[in-house]
Structure formats: C-alpha cells, structure tokens
Design an enzyme around this catalytic site. Structure first.
Site, short mmCIF file in Angstrom:
data_model
loop_
_atom_site.label_atom_id
_atom_site.label_comp_id
_atom_site.label_asym_id
_atom_site.label_seq_id
_atom_site.Cartn_x
_atom_site.Cartn_y
_atom_site.Cartn_z
N SER A 127 11.28 -15.26 -57.44
CA SER A 127 12.66 -15.66 -57.14
C SER A 127 12.77 -17.17 -57.09
O SER A 127 11.82 -17.88 -56.75
CB SER A 127 13.01 -15.07 -55.76
OG SER A 127 14.18 -15.66 -55.26
N TYR A 152 10.80 -12.76 -46.24
CA TYR A 152 10.96 -12.26 -47.61
C TYR A 152 10.55 -13.34 -48.62
O TYR A 152 9.74 -13.10 -49.52
CB TYR A 152 12.41 -11.82 -47.88
CG TYR A 152 12.69 -11.64 -49.35
CD1 TYR A 152 12.19 -10.53 -50.03
CD2 TYR A 152 13.42 -12.58 -50.07
CE1 TYR A 152 12.43 -10.37 -51.39
CE2 TYR A 152 13.66 -12.43 -51.43
CZ TYR A 152 13.16 -11.32 -52.09
OH TYR A 152 13.38 -11.17 -53.44
N LYS A 156 7.23 -13.72 -51.54
CA LYS A 156 7.26 -14.07 -52.96
C LYS A 156 6.28 -15.21 -53.25
O LYS A 156 5.55 -15.20 -54.24
CB LYS A 156 8.69 -14.46 -53.40
CG LYS A 156 9.66 -13.29 -53.38
CD LYS A 156 9.30 -12.22 -54.41
CE LYS A 156 10.05 -10.93 -54.22
NZ LYS A 156 9.52 -9.81 -54.99
P1 NAD Z 1 16.00 -2.83 -55.45
O1 NAD Z 1 15.82 -2.61 -53.98
O2 NAD Z 1 17.23 -2.29 -56.09
O3 NAD Z 1 14.74 -2.23 -56.24
C1 NAD Z 1 13.45 -2.16 -55.68
C2 NAD Z 1 12.95 -0.74 -55.86
O4 NAD Z 1 11.63 -0.65 -55.36
C3 NAD Z 1 13.80 0.29 -55.10
O5 NAD Z 1 14.13 1.35 -55.97
C4 NAD Z 1 12.88 0.76 -53.98
O6 NAD Z 1 13.10 2.13 -53.65
C5 NAD Z 1 11.49 0.54 -54.58
N1 NAD Z 1 10.42 0.29 -53.62
C6 NAD Z 1 10.40 -0.58 -52.58
N2 NAD Z 1 9.21 -0.53 -51.96
C7 NAD Z 1 8.45 0.39 -52.63
C8 NAD Z 1 7.13 0.88 -52.48
N3 NAD Z 1 6.33 0.46 -51.50
N4 NAD Z 1 6.68 1.81 -53.35
C9 NAD Z 1 7.48 2.27 -54.35
N5 NAD Z 1 8.73 1.85 -54.54
C10 NAD Z 1 9.21 0.91 -53.68
O7 NAD Z 1 15.84 -4.40 -55.72
P2 NAD Z 1 16.13 -5.25 -57.04
O8 NAD Z 1 17.31 -6.11 -56.76
O9 NAD Z 1 16.12 -4.39 -58.23
O10 NAD Z 1 14.87 -6.21 -57.02
C11 NAD Z 1 13.70 -5.92 -57.79
C12 NAD Z 1 12.68 -7.00 -57.54
O11 NAD Z 1 13.23 -8.27 -57.89
C13 NAD Z 1 12.23 -7.14 -56.10
O12 NAD Z 1 10.85 -7.46 -56.09
C14 NAD Z 1 13.03 -8.29 -55.57
O13 NAD Z 1 12.40 -8.94 -54.50
C15 NAD Z 1 13.10 -9.17 -56.80
N6 NAD Z 1 14.24 -10.10 -56.81
C16 NAD Z 1 15.50 -9.63 -56.68
C17 NAD Z 1 16.59 -10.51 -56.67
C18 NAD Z 1 18.00 -10.02 -56.50
O14 NAD Z 1 18.87 -10.84 -56.18
N7 NAD Z 1 18.29 -8.74 -56.69
C19 NAD Z 1 16.35 -11.88 -56.82
C20 NAD Z 1 15.05 -12.34 -56.98
C21 NAD Z 1 14.00 -11.44 -56.97
N1 UFG Z 2 28.28 -15.58 -50.02
C1 UFG Z 2 29.54 -15.62 -49.46
N2 UFG Z 2 30.01 -14.48 -48.88
C2 UFG Z 2 29.30 -13.33 -48.84
C3 UFG Z 2 28.02 -13.29 -49.44
C4 UFG Z 2 27.55 -14.45 -50.01
O1 UFG Z 2 30.20 -16.65 -49.47
O2 UFG Z 2 29.77 -12.33 -48.28
C5 UFG Z 2 27.77 -16.80 -50.68
C6 UFG Z 2 26.47 -17.30 -50.07
O3 UFG Z 2 26.76 -18.18 -49.00
C7 UFG Z 2 25.84 -17.99 -51.27
C8 UFG Z 2 26.33 -17.20 -52.46
O4 UFG Z 2 27.47 -16.47 -52.02
O5 UFG Z 2 26.34 -19.28 -51.37
C9 UFG Z 2 25.31 -16.22 -53.00
O6 UFG Z 2 24.83 -15.42 -51.93
P1 UFG Z 2 23.93 -14.13 -52.15
O7 UFG Z 2 23.63 -13.57 -50.80
O8 UFG Z 2 24.56 -13.24 -53.15
O9 UFG Z 2 22.63 -14.71 -52.85
P2 UFG Z 2 21.58 -15.80 -52.33
O10 UFG Z 2 21.60 -16.91 -53.33
O11 UFG Z 2 21.77 -16.15 -50.93
O12 UFG Z 2 20.21 -14.98 -52.43
C10 UFG Z 2 19.92 -14.08 -53.49
C11 UFG Z 2 19.03 -12.94 -52.99
C12 UFG Z 2 17.70 -13.48 -52.58
C13 UFG Z 2 17.07 -14.24 -53.70
C14 UFG Z 2 18.02 -15.31 -54.18
C15 UFG Z 2 17.47 -16.00 -55.38
O13 UFG Z 2 19.65 -12.31 -51.87
O14 UFG Z 2 16.85 -12.39 -52.28
O15 UFG Z 2 19.28 -14.74 -54.52
O16 UFG Z 2 17.12 -15.08 -56.37
F1 UFG Z 2 15.92 -14.79 -53.29
#
Ligand code: NAD
Ligand code: UFG
Length: 344
Positions: A127, A152, A156
C-alpha cells in the site's frame, strides 16, 4: 491448460477482480479464502463474467497444514498472488494482535511452503500507506518508508521486509511488491464489486450509500488542509485497471523476466484528486446528488498523496486506463445492484 496461480483472498474486492482478469488471460486459478470479509456468491459473479468458476478452497492462510494440502491437491502452482489480509485501519488500532497474526502468519506460511512446492514467485498486496506523508509528490518507489501510523500499515511494512529478507537469504523464488494507491469502482458488468461490511470507512462506498439514501450524508473530513480546495488529496485507481497489473506482474515473475528478485511498483494513476473534486466528479458522471457536509479532520489522515507510476508504466507496460468519471459510474452501478438485491 493455463498456468496455475494461487490467489489468496480471491473472494475479496481486489482479489475477485483479479481472478476475472487472470481467467480472461487464460490462467488456471485456485482461490483460497476464509470468507472472513467476503461471500462465496462472489464466485457466481466471476462465473457470470468469465464463464468459468475458479477452484475454491474455504481455508485460513494461518493454517499451514491446510495450505500445504492446497499445494498438494493442486499440483504445479507456479505463482501466488497474496491478497488475504485484514485491512481496516481503525480496527487494527483496537485489535493489533489480530492484524499482526493474520497478516504476518499468513505470509510466513506461504513463504515456508513455496520452496517445498517449487513455486516461482509471490505478488504481494502492499500500500502507499508505507510512504506516510511523502516529502516529494508525486511519490516514487525510492521515497523513504515512514513510520507506520497504524498496526495495519505496520503489517504492510513488515511483510515487505520479511519478503525482502527471505529472498536476500537465498530463497529460490521471486517477489513483486505492489503498492496500491486508492482502489475504487467495480467491474463494469456490476457482477462483482466491493462488499461493504457495516458502516463503510472508505470514501467511495460511503459516498454511494449516501447518494442512495442509506446514509444521511457524507462527512468530508476537513476542508482546512494545505491543498487547493482544503480537502485531502488521493490517487483513486480503477479496480479493474489494478487487477490487470497483477496479471502482468505474475506473468513477468513466473516467466523469470523480473530485473531483480524483488521488484516494487506503485500502482496509481499519477493524478491527485481531492475529496470535493471526487464528489463533483461523481455527481457529473451519474447525475445523482451526494448529500454532504464538511466536518472536522479524521485522525491519522495523510494530507495529500499521489503516485508517480512511471516505473510500472515503463517496466510493466501497464498504465491505468479508466477515467475517474467512468470509474465512479461503475461504483454507482454496483451500488444500485446491491440495493436491488437487498444487500445494501
Ligand atoms: P478484502 O477484505 O475485500 O479482501 C481480502 C480477502 O481476504 C477477503 O475475502 C477475506 O475474507 C480474505 N482473508 C482475510 N484473511 C484471510 C485468511 N487468514 N485466510 C484466508 N482468507 C483471508 O480486501 P481488498 O480491498 O480486496 O484488499 C486486498 C489486499 O490489498 C489486502 O492485503 C489489503 O491490505 C490490500 N490493500 C487494499 C487497499 C484498499 O484500499 N482496498 C489498499 C492497499 C492495499
Ligand atoms: N473521507 C471522507 N469521508 C469519509 C471517508 C473518507 O472525507 O467518510 C476522506 C478521507 O479523509 C481521505 C479520503 O476521503 O482524505 C480517502 O479516504 P479512504 O478512507 O477512502 O482512504 P485512505 O486514503 O484513508 O486509505 C485507504 C485504505 C488504506 C490504504 C490506503 C492506501 O483504507 O487501507 O487507502 O492504499 F492503506
């Protein structure tokens, strides 16, 4: 038979979109997911899009023996895309041990098992959170890693280090660390998308629920930041674009085309968008108004971050294609579908 890829967390948001792109590209996919943050019906959506159902094992990556049985059952897995993790920043502050155990033990088990089964490489979901508030924008892969502000985020950083150390110690596989910026939107078919559990913490799911009338109004967390309109800036990337980068990365790895044994790529658009700009883009793209109000800042928020994606553009030959408006329209189409199905 296509090349066999294990996708952990393949029933989740980014994982399910990646399974679609892998299957469309001819890969044979094995999904492992414990469904802790997803639903098995996602596999039906994948089937409706691709005409193919991936092999599925409802297992926990923390269970090493169960994971060993997967590699035995599906002989010849060449690469892993490791999405499975817990990902809610706020929850991680309250339950750090859950986050450290889930995110670290799952990875350790895979790294232990890979040499035993001759797996060529692992693509890891990292991330942009590892950069904290960057000193220079747009941020590239050489920017310093800043101390994590949540357990969290720390998982990472630690996972990146564990992979790098393991490979430097001579492990016989490759790794690609993908640092995602802010993934949003859904598959254009609206057959799969992000399944919010409870009150959404992220901007776009909250916004679409407010537009639907499920939430009274969206809170904009602060308009007094040092940005042109005072709201925070992020790099919002279409989830299908993001998924496609994984197909390129895993192929590069198992074809031994990586320049180094561990490679790191930013996956973003290179475009910074403020919260207020995103609301305006959603209204423009869908014609649906978003009830919102400005409230105080959210603790722990980074003021502004967006990617320099040149390395991924040049080395992977990958560029984010979808416009912000089309991406927000896809998020809305998905929200409407969830509502029709009585889910949200
Ligand atoms: P998500 O929660 O939708 O998907 C994660 C999946 O992993 C889920 O289906 C969950 O059931 C499964 N899971 C969790 N722990 C497990 C375990 N121990 N064994 C088997 N399955 C397990 O999340 P996502 O948004 O698709 O994110 C996927 C990856 O990308 C994650 O590693 C997350 O940290 C990373 N990531 C997400 C974002 C974001 O904004 N969505 C940003 C940066 C990084
Ligand atoms: N925000 C609002 N109102 C809301 C939710 C969010 O104004 O109800 C704003 C936040 O303050 C931020 C922006 O929208 O400025 C984006 O917020 P998100 O919560 O959607 O995303 P973040 O950038 O805070 O974090 C996300 C994931 C993290 C990940 C990061 C970078 O939640 O897990 O992106 O990938 F690490």
């Amino acid at each position: 038979m296509g090349k066999k890829i294990l996708v952990t967390g393949g029933a989740g948001y980014i994982g399910s979109h990646t399974v679609v792109e892998l299957q469309n590209a001819g890969f044979e996919v094995v999904v492992v997911d414990n469904l802790s943050n997803s639903n098995e019906e996602v596999l039906d959506g994948i089937y409706r899009i691709t005409g193919k159902r991936p092999a599925f094992e409802k297992l926990d990556c923390r269970d090493k023996e169960a994971m060993r049985s997967v590699f035995t059952k599906y002989e010849g897995i060449e690469g892993i895309i490791h999405f499975a993790a817990s990902k809610a920043v706020g929850e991680s502050v309250k339950m750090p041990l859950l986050y450290y155990r889930n995110n670290l033990v799952s990875l350790l088990n895979l790294l232990d098992l890979m040499p035993e089964f001759g797996v060529k490489g692992i693509v890891f979901s990292s991330s942009c959170t590892v950069y904290g508030q960057p000193d220079v924008l747009p941020v590239d892969e050489n920017a310093p890693i800043k101390p994590a502000v949540s357990p969290y985020g720390n998982t990472k950083q630690i996972c990146e280090e564990i992979i790098t150390d393991t490979i430097h110690a001579g492990a016989p596989f490759r790794a690609i660390l993908l640092r995602y910026f802010n993934p949003i939107g859904a598959h254009p078919s609206a057959e799969i998308g992000e399944l919010p559990q409870g009150v959404p913490q992220n901007l776009v799911p909250y916004l679409t629920q407010a537009a639907m009338g499920i939430r009274k109004e969206l809170s904009v967390f602060g308009d007094d930041y040092n940005t042109p309109d005072g709201s925070c800036i992020r790099d919002y990337i279409n989830v299908v674009d993001l998924a496609k980068a994984h197909v390129i990365a895993v192929n590069r790895m198992i074809e031994n085309k990586s320049a180094e044994q561990v490679e790191v790529f930013n996956l973003g658009t290179g475009r910074g968008v403020s919260v207020l700009e995103l609301i305006a883009a959603f209204e423009r793209a869908t014609g649906v108004p978003v009830p919102h109000k400005i409230t105080g800042r959210r603790e722990g928020d980074i003021e502004q971050v967006w990617a320099n994606p040149e390395k991924a553009n040049k080395v992977l030959g990958w560029t984010a294609q979808e416009s912000l408006d089309d991406t927000l329209a896809s998020a809305w189409k998905w929200q409407v579908k969830l509502h029709e199905r009585g889910i949200m």
